[in-house]
Design a protein around this motif. Structure first.
Motif, PDB file in Angstrom:
ATOM      1  N   ASP A  55       0.821  -1.216   0.000  1.00 50.45           N
ATOM      2  CA  ASP A  55       0.000   0.000   0.000  1.00 50.45           C
ATOM      3  C   ASP A  55       0.855   1.266   0.000  1.00 50.45           C
ATOM      4  OD1 ASP A  55      -2.483  -1.455   0.177  1.00 50.45           O
ATOM      5  OD2 ASP A  55      -1.945  -1.874   2.262  1.00 50.45           O
ATOM      6  N   GLY A  56       2.060   1.152   0.540  1.00 52.10           N
ATOM      7  CA  GLY A  56       2.908   2.328   0.598  1.00 52.10           C
ATOM      8  C   GLY A  56       4.378   1.965   0.662  1.00 52.10           C
ATOM      9  N   ILE A  57       5.222   2.834   0.122  1.00 52.05           N
ATOM     10  CA  ILE A  57       6.673   2.653   0.146  1.00 52.05           C
ATOM     11  C   ILE A  57       7.298   3.845   0.865  1.00 52.05           C
ATOM     12  CG2 ILE A  57       8.795   2.593  -1.242  1.00 52.05           C
ATOM     13  CD1 ILE A  57       7.181   1.147  -3.420  1.00 52.05           C
ATOM     14  N   LEU A  58       8.084   3.541   1.880  1.00 53.63           N
ATOM     15  CA  LEU A  58       8.932   4.527   2.538  1.00 53.63           C
ATOM     16  C   LEU A  58      10.352   4.327   2.031  1.00 53.63           C
ATOM     17  CD1 LEU A  58       7.586   3.929   6.155  1.00 53.63           C
ATOM     18  CD2 LEU A  58       7.036   5.902   4.719  1.00 53.63           C
ATOM     19  N   PHE A  59      11.094   5.405   1.810  1.00 51.73           N
ATOM     20  CA  PHE A  59      12.440   5.242   1.255  1.00 51.73           C
ATOM     21  C   PHE A  59      13.356   6.340   1.760  1.00 51.73           C
ATOM     22  CE2 PHE A  59      10.629   8.424  -1.476  1.00 51.73           C
ATOM     23  CZ  PHE A  59      11.697   9.268  -1.758  1.00 51.73           C
ATOM     24  N   ALA A  60      14.653   6.054   1.747  1.00 55.09           N
ATOM     25  CA  ALA A  60      15.715   7.044   1.917  1.00 55.09           C
ATOM     26  C   ALA A  60      16.654   6.836   0.738  1.00 55.09           C
ATOM     27  CB  ALA A  60      16.450   6.854   3.241  1.00 55.09           C
ATOM     28  N   ALA A  61      16.741   7.797  -0.153  1.00 50.07           N
ATOM     29  CA  ALA A  61      17.359   7.597  -1.461  1.00 50.07           C
ATOM     30  C   ALA A  61      18.881   7.607  -1.407  1.00 50.07           C
ATOM     31  CB  ALA A  61      16.886   8.667  -2.431  1.00 50.07           C
ATOM     32  N   ASN A  62      19.496   6.696  -2.155  1.00 50.70           N
ATOM     33  CA  ASN A  62      20.933   6.754  -2.388  1.00 50.70           C
ATOM     34  C   ASN A  62      21.287   7.765  -3.468  1.00 50.70           C
ATOM     35  OD1 ASN A  62      22.428   4.833  -0.687  1.00 50.70           O
ATOM     36  ND2 ASN A  62      21.042   3.321  -1.581  1.00 50.70           N
ATOM     37  N   ASP A  63      20.372   8.002  -4.395  1.00 47.99           N
ATOM     38  CA  ASP A  63      20.594   8.971  -5.474  1.00 47.99           C
ATOM     39  C   ASP A  63      19.234   9.549  -5.843  1.00 47.99           C
ATOM     40  OD1 ASP A  63      20.705   9.983  -8.260  1.00 47.99           O
ATOM     41  OD2 ASP A  63      22.772   9.256  -8.209  1.00 47.99           O
ATOM     42  N   PRO A  64      19.062  10.880  -5.751  1.00 47.29           N
ATOM     43  CA  PRO A  64      17.737  11.466  -5.941  1.00 47.29           C
ATOM     44  C   PRO A  64      17.211  11.356  -7.361  1.00 47.29           C
ATOM     45  CG  PRO A  64      19.396  13.192  -5.820  1.00 47.29           C
ATOM     46  CD  PRO A  64      20.091  11.900  -5.480  1.00 47.29           C
ATOM     47  N   ALA A  98      16.747  11.057   3.061  1.00 47.09           N
ATOM     48  CA  ALA A  98      17.408  11.452   1.808  1.00 47.09           C
ATOM     49  C   ALA A  98      16.363  11.462   0.691  1.00 47.09           C
ATOM     50  CB  ALA A  98      18.555  10.504   1.473  1.00 47.09           C
ATOM     51  N   ASN A  99      16.159  12.609   0.108  1.00 46.48           N
ATOM     52  CA  ASN A  99      15.038  12.856  -0.783  1.00 46.48           C
ATOM     53  C   ASN A  99      15.277  12.306  -2.189  1.00 46.48           C
ATOM     54  OD1 ASN A  99      12.545  13.871  -1.509  1.00 46.48           O
ATOM     55  ND2 ASN A  99      13.103  16.013  -1.266  1.00 46.48           N
ATOM     56  N   SER A 100      14.203  12.219  -2.947  1.00 43.71           N
ATOM     57  CA  SER A 100      14.247  11.985  -4.385  1.00 43.71           C
ATOM     58  C   SER A 100      13.866  13.285  -5.074  1.00 43.71           C
ATOM     59  CB  SER A 100      13.249  10.888  -4.775  1.00 43.71           C
ATOM     60  OG  SER A 100      11.921  11.364  -4.593  1.00 43.71           O
ATOM     61  N   GLU A 126       5.219  11.625  -2.812  1.00 42.03           N
ATOM     62  CA  GLU A 126       4.203  12.580  -2.380  1.00 42.03           C
ATOM     63  C   GLU A 126       4.766  13.577  -1.372  1.00 42.03           C
ATOM     64  OE1 GLU A 126       0.159  10.358  -1.891  1.00 42.03           O
ATOM     65  OE2 GLU A 126       1.768   8.845  -2.005  1.00 42.03           O
ATOM     66  N   TRP A 127       5.458  13.057  -0.359  1.00 44.26           N
ATOM     67  CA  TRP A 127       6.003  13.891   0.709  1.00 44.26           C
ATOM     68  C   TRP A 127       7.393  13.398   1.089  1.00 44.26           C
ATOM     69  CZ3 TRP A 127       3.264  18.159   2.211  1.00 44.26           C
ATOM     70  CH2 TRP A 127       1.921  18.206   1.839  1.00 44.26           C
ATOM     71  N   PHE A 128       8.169  14.297   1.640  1.00 44.85           N
ATOM     72  CA  PHE A 128       9.487  13.954   2.185  1.00 44.85           C
ATOM     73  C   PHE A 128       9.563  14.465   3.613  1.00 44.85           C
ATOM     74  CE2 PHE A 128      13.955  15.348   2.949  1.00 44.85           C
ATOM     75  CZ  PHE A 128      14.508  14.081   3.047  1.00 44.85           C
ATOM     76  N   VAL A 129       9.898  13.568   4.555  1.00 45.78           N
ATOM     77  CA  VAL A 129      10.067  13.962   5.954  1.00 45.78           C
ATOM     78  C   VAL A 129      11.518  14.390   6.138  1.00 45.78           C
ATOM     79  CG1 VAL A 129       9.782  13.302   8.363  1.00 45.78           C
ATOM     80  CG2 VAL A 129       8.287  12.302   6.613  1.00 45.78           C
ATOM     81  N   ASN A 130      11.720  15.681   6.289  1.00 44.49           N
ATOM     82  CA  ASN A 130      13.055  16.267   6.376  1.00 44.49           C
ATOM     83  C   ASN A 130      13.471  16.325   7.843  1.00 44.49           C
ATOM     84  OD1 ASN A 130      15.423  17.661   6.000  1.00 44.49           O
ATOM     85  ND2 ASN A 130      14.541  19.202   4.660  1.00 44.49           N
ATOM     86  N   GLN A 131      14.568  15.649   8.159  1.00 45.72           N
ATOM     87  CA  GLN A 131      15.016  15.564   9.546  1.00 45.72           C
ATOM     88  C   GLN A 131      15.387  16.917  10.137  1.00 45.72           C
ATOM     89  OE1 GLN A 131      16.175  13.958   6.917  1.00 45.72           O
ATOM     90  NE2 GLN A 131      18.390  13.772   6.898  1.00 45.72           N
ATOM     91  N   ALA A 132      15.880  17.802   9.339  1.00 44.85           N
ATOM     92  CA  ALA A 132      16.200  19.180   9.738  1.00 44.85           C
ATOM     93  C   ALA A 132      16.492  19.924   8.453  1.00 44.85           C
ATOM     94  CB  ALA A 132      17.408  19.229  10.673  1.00 44.85           C
ATOM     95  N   GLU A 133      16.157  21.184   8.409  1.00 45.90           N
ATOM     96  CA  GLU A 133      16.420  21.921   7.183  1.00 45.90           C
ATOM     97  C   GLU A 133      17.917  21.989   6.934  1.00 45.90           C
ATOM     98  OE1 GLU A 133      13.355  24.796   5.637  1.00 45.90           O
ATOM     99  OE2 GLU A 133      13.473  25.400   7.735  1.00 45.90           O
TER     100      GLU A 133
END
Length: 378
Positions: free
Chosen positions: A135-144, A166-168, A174-181
């Protein structure tokens, strides 16, 4: 005509400048990140609009799944595919995801990823779960950029996609959870170095790869902030270490040997590079002479902090980061987080702010030191 040719030659030289030599701080760090920078105010300066202060919210720039099923309130199955497994950092994010899933009661999440930070392997894992059906994929990208096509295919299959750590490219999730700006991390790192070694310190950087999105962003913002606030600092060299412990140690040792007395500090940009840089400084007998500042988990850094070989570790709580990613995914599935919203409720973390159009901000960075490192266990 000669003037035009001279300007062109200078432009070509600047664009072709290597990542390594940073003797001239006016030269932009030219790794894989050429996005605009937004340095925060220098220590003691007022926060002004347009100088790291509050800015207008950009329009939502994320993607959307095609014909996603209505699963509001229903049980959902998620897969978490970080950069790699087997290191403390992503063990901590997995722990937070499990905590959130247990609290929510209608989420099942499994972490499955390569044992090395390899983008091709990560893409294969994502492809496999698209085929299996989740239903959903969570990821931390190696290469955006490289990860974007496979994430886009997931969206086209009606699968929700949320990134963290780490964003794509934005359109691929849909969304990216940013740990800190990114500019906040940059400020925290550079201010810590200035406090420890002075405003004219010379430093090297051990990062993962020049294409890893979060490290590239942090380093670009470090460049901008240093130009504004610490123009007398000298940027010696930036080296890659592939999130590998042995390579990180060897690269740190190389910088120590290469620059000798000219090296005041090492920055570690990953949870692997920072402790290995501290180990290299320790084995070289240079604790107190070469500072180590970086991003890492407190457990990995505790021996070096207790030995006073490392004074500052800048990070966030990766348990909370994983926790937030599941709450964000649940809110997306339930229709409680939509394009244009300014915040989202995330359990024990309260309401998290939406920034940059399609990012959810975990919060400001945290500095671990000898006074507080014993309070944390991850």
């Amino acid at each position: 005509m000669k003037n035009i040719l001279l300007v062109f030659a200078l432009l070509v030289t600047t664009l072709a400048a290597p990542v390594l030599a940073q003797d001239d701080m006016m030269m932009r760090w030219d790794g894989a990140d050429d996005l605009d920078v937004n340095p925060l105010s220098c220590p003691g300066a007022d926060m002004m609009e347009g100088d790291g202060g509050m800015m207008d919210m950009p329009e939502y720039d994320g993607g959307q799944p095609t014909d996603a099923p209505d699963l509001m309130g229903a049980d959902i199955t998620l897969v978490d595919i970080p950069k790699l497994i087997g290191i403390g950092y992503f063990a901590a994010t997995t722990k937070g995801q499990a905590q959130a899933a247990e609290e929510l009661g209608n989420v099942m999440v499994t972490t499955d990823a390569p044992t090395e930070a390899n983008i091709d392997d990560q893409i294969t894992f994502i492809e496999n779960y698209i085929t299996r059906g989740v239903d959903g994929i969570l990821f931390a990208a190696n290469d955006p950029v490289a990860i974007a096509p496979v994430l886009t295919r997931a969206l086209e299959q009606g699968i929700h996609v949320v990134g963290y750590d780490a964003n794509s490219e934005p359109h691929a999730r849909e969304w990216f959870v940013n740990q800190a700006e990114f500019n906040g991390i940059a400020k925290g790192l550079m201010d810590a170095l200035a406090e420890e070694k002075g405003e004219d310190a010379s430093f090297g950087i051990v990062t993962s790869t020049f294409t890893t999105p979060n490290q590239a962003r942090w380093i670009a913002e470090m460049w901008a902030y240093t130009n504004e606030c610490y123009p007398d600092m000298t940027w010696l060299e930036t080296v890659e270490a592939q999130e590998d412990a042995i390579l990180s140690f060897n690269q740190a040792t190389t910088l120590i040997n290469k620059y000798g007395d000219d090296l005041d500090a090492l920055f570690g940009m990953t949870s692997v590079a920072t402790p290995q840089s501290a180990e290299a400084v320790t084995q070289a007998g240079l604790c107190g002479e070469v500072a180590v500042v970086g991003l890492a988990t407190p457990n990995a850094m505790r021996p070096y902090v207790q030995a006073e070989c490392v004074k500052s570790v800048v990070l966030w709580n990766p348990v909370d980061l994983g926790y937030a990613s599941v709450y964000v995914m649940r809110a997306v599935v339930d229709g409680e987080l939509k394009p244009g919203d300014s915040s989202v409720s995330a359990g024990r973390l309260g309401d998290l702010q939406v920034v940059n159009g399609s990012e959810v901000l975990l919060g400001p960075p945290f500095v671990f030191n000898i006074d507080n490192v014993e309070e944390f266990d991850f």
